[in-house]
Design a protein around this motif. Structure first.
Motif, short mmCIF file in Angstrom:
data_model
loop_
_atom_site.label_atom_id
_atom_site.label_comp_id
_atom_site.label_asym_id
_atom_site.label_seq_id
_atom_site.Cartn_x
_atom_site.Cartn_y
_atom_site.Cartn_z
N PRO A 1 34.41 -12.82 12.65
CA PRO A 1 33.44 -12.73 13.33
C PRO A 1 32.45 -11.61 13.30
O PRO A 1 33.27 -10.39 12.86
N PRO A 2 31.05 -11.55 13.50
CA PRO A 2 30.03 -10.28 13.07
C PRO A 2 30.64 -9.21 14.13
O PRO A 2 30.94 -9.30 15.44
N ARG A 3 30.48 -7.68 13.64
CA ARG A 3 30.83 -6.79 14.59
C ARG A 3 29.96 -5.55 14.09
O ARG A 3 29.45 -5.63 13.10
N PRO B 1 35.09 -3.58 9.78
CA PRO B 1 36.39 -3.39 9.90
C PRO B 1 37.13 -2.78 8.80
O PRO B 1 38.25 -2.40 8.79
N HIS B 2 36.36 -3.09 7.57
CA HIS B 2 37.15 -2.52 6.18
C HIS B 2 36.67 -1.12 5.90
O HIS B 2 37.55 -0.34 5.51
N ARG C 1 25.42 -14.98 24.17
CA ARG C 1 25.52 -13.98 23.23
C ARG C 1 26.06 -14.53 21.73
O ARG C 1 25.68 -13.91 20.87
N THR C 2 27.06 -15.46 21.86
CA THR C 2 27.76 -15.80 20.64
C THR C 2 27.20 -16.91 19.97
O THR C 2 27.80 -17.69 19.16
N THR D 1 26.89 -17.15 16.03
CA THR D 1 28.25 -17.12 15.56
C THR D 1 28.86 -18.44 15.53
O THR D 1 29.38 -19.15 14.68
N ARG D 2 28.65 -18.97 16.98
CA ARG D 2 29.65 -20.35 17.16
C ARG D 2 28.98 -21.43 16.60
O ARG D 2 29.59 -22.45 16.28
#
Lengths: 137, 384
Positions: free
Chosen positions: A30-32, A36-37, A8-9, A12-13
């Motif tokens: 990391p992407p989400r 978060p901002h 899944r990651t 990203t990795r």
């Protein structure tokens, strides 16, 4: 059976692929799904360049299960040039040569072997930026 | 909402308790707390625990502990918030009594870490971190504390040795606590020479992972006359969270959750940090003690190490911390720690803290989960 957890990651990795928030423009790693901002939900894929500086570091002599064969190793918070902090191991460096502010770059390395089948897991680590000035040669 | 008081406390020795199981420890603490409260039964039980699944392959602790304590078919659940699990269980017990749902409630914190080897315990504890982006990189709880400590040293121009007073004070206090894991004082010189665990975290910067259980009995303050012990009132109970991973926080060296939960608690109690007589903080690492003092308003940013150096955290200082040894010397049985802090505050506020007794009316306890993503603050007041 941990393959899906790592698969899944993968992007990203392996590629340090993150996101940029469509609403507030901030880079996210990391992407989400939720920024978060600004808490908006729209993001565009953004491959990070993988360059940054050591924000802080710590050398581990007492590693957890799965990592003991690599100890001692140094982990760091890396401040990427684009902004986000990343937690990662350092590689290709003597542990006592690391300092806050050291320029580093991302590389792909083996992280660990896991499970009865010896699943080999890869991911990003950071190494000191190689000196590529022509007069070095 | 009703006012809530603590009318009973119980605790076991903290340490490597190989001869006792997780359930044995919980039952010991619960029996002691019920005896102290002059009660034989409660309506509900909240069990604070983080790692029973990973370390003893036992989940479903609510029913198990209620069963083995002889409490019968009561309401009972486990509450998990990493290292703040005990504090979170107290919060649940507080809400149950304050809301009027229950009158008599038990809260127990319990953890059994020494049934597994150190590597397994370390990996299990680190499951409080972001599993995919922190722990995956081989980062542990101590390593995260090391990253924070290194950056603190860099930003505020202090040395590793400047953190010595936190460990020295905790061990001096633990020496007089019969329940503490470590009962030997240490010197600043010994701190300076201690072996590295996770550079710059030495063995004297880190609390030991161990076994233990503690319990408290709660009831509405209007009913405390039934109890012969001096009841202690819960003046505030507050929780806040922060982004889980340190790398995602706006300012890694400022514990936003600790700040917010403390501010909420001050508001609820109608007091400020200047009114608090002692502070049982979460010194799982010396750096966390420093950051907690700063987040809760006892020291300015970068000044906590200087407060400690000047004796401000000692029993006769401006804000005594870790008065019965703290996590560092009493020991850190993860999910039980939050209740140990409360038991120790009650001992102080009853005037029953023995050689470590300080003059106090208002005490504060704060549990941190993981590297500070959860912060739970309680303010307790002695009965007049």
């Amino acid at each position: 059976m941990n393959v899906p957890r790592y698969w899944r990651t993968e992007q990203t990795r392996y590629g340090l692929i993150g996101e940029v928030c469509r609403a507030c423009g901030k880079p996210i790693f990391p992407p989400r799904d939720v920024c978060p901002h600004c808490t908006e939900e729209g993001q565009d894929v953004h491959p990070f360049r993988g360059k940054g500086q050591v924000y802080s570091f710590s050398t581990i002599y007492d590693a957890p299960t799965g990592y003991t064969e690599y100890q001692p190793y140094t982990v760091a918070l890396i401040k990427l040039d684009e902004g986000p902090l990343v937690t990662a191991q350092l590689t290709d460096v003597d542990n006592d040569q690391v300092h806050v502010g050291m320029p580093v770059e991302m590389v792909t390395r083996k992280i660990k072997e896991e499970g009865e089948n010896g699943l080999i897991v890869y991911g990003y680590k950071f190494r000191p930026v190689l000196d590529t000035r022509p007069d070095r040669f | 909402m009703r006012e809530v008081s603590i009318i009973g406390i119980g605790q076991t020795q903290v340490g490597e308790l190989w001869e006792r199981s997780l359930r044995d420890l919980a039952v010991d603490a619960i029996k002691a707390a019920l005896k102290d409260a002059h009660l034989e039964w409660v309506e509900a039980l909240y069990v604070g625990n983080m790692l029973s699944g990973e370390c003893v392959a036992q989940q479903h602790l609510g029913a198990l502990i209620a069963d083995w304590s002889g409490l019968g078919n009561i309401e009972a659940v486990r509450v998990e918030a990493a290292d703040a699990s005990g504090a979170a269980a107290l919060r649940m017990g507080y809400l149950a009594v304050a809301s009027g749902v229950h009158d008599y409630v038990l809260v127990c914190g319990v953890e059994k870490m020494t049934d597994v080897d150190v590597e397994t315990a370390n990996a299990a504890w680190s499951s409080a971190l972001d599993a995919e982006y922190e722990a995956f990189q081989g980062v542990t709880m101590p390593a995260l504390a090391g990253l924070l400590m290194r950056r603190y040293m860099h930003e505020f121009g202090v040395q590793r040795e400047d953190f010595a007073p936190f460990a020295v004070t905790a061990h001096a206090n633990g020496a007089n606590n019969p329940y503490a894991m470590f009962r030997s004082p240490i010197s600043a010189d010994a701190y300076a020479k201690a072996g590295m665990v996770v550079d710059p975290i030495s063995m004297f910067d880190a609390a030991p992972l161990c076994d233990g259980a503690a319990a408290v009995v709660l009831c509405p303050s209007e009913r405390t006359r039934d109890s012969s012990n001096r009841p202690v009132r819960i003046r505030a109970s507050a929780v806040a969270t922060d982004r889980l991973a340190v790398h995602s926080r706006r300012e890694p060296l400022f514990l936003q959750a600790a700040y917010l939960s403390a501010q909420k608690a001050y508001l609820q109690a109608g007091v400020g940090p200047e009114d608090v007589n002692l502070f049982e903080l979460h010194d799982a690492f010396t750096i966390l003690a420093a950051l907690s003092l700063e987040a809760c308003g006892f020291a300015d940013r970068g000044q906590a190490v200087h407060l400690a150096k000047e004796g401000g955290i000692a029993r006769n200082g401006r804000i005594p911390i870790s008065t019965m040894g703290g996590l560092k010397a009493r020991g850190h049985p993860i999910g039980a720690t939050g209740i140990y802090q409360i038991v120790e505050l009650v001992m102080q506020l009853r005037g029953k803290a023995g050689a470590n007794q300080i003059d106090c009316r208002l005490g504060m306890a704060q549990g941190l989960g993981g590297s500070g993503a959860t912060a739970i603050t309680h303010i307790l007041e002695a009965s007049s």
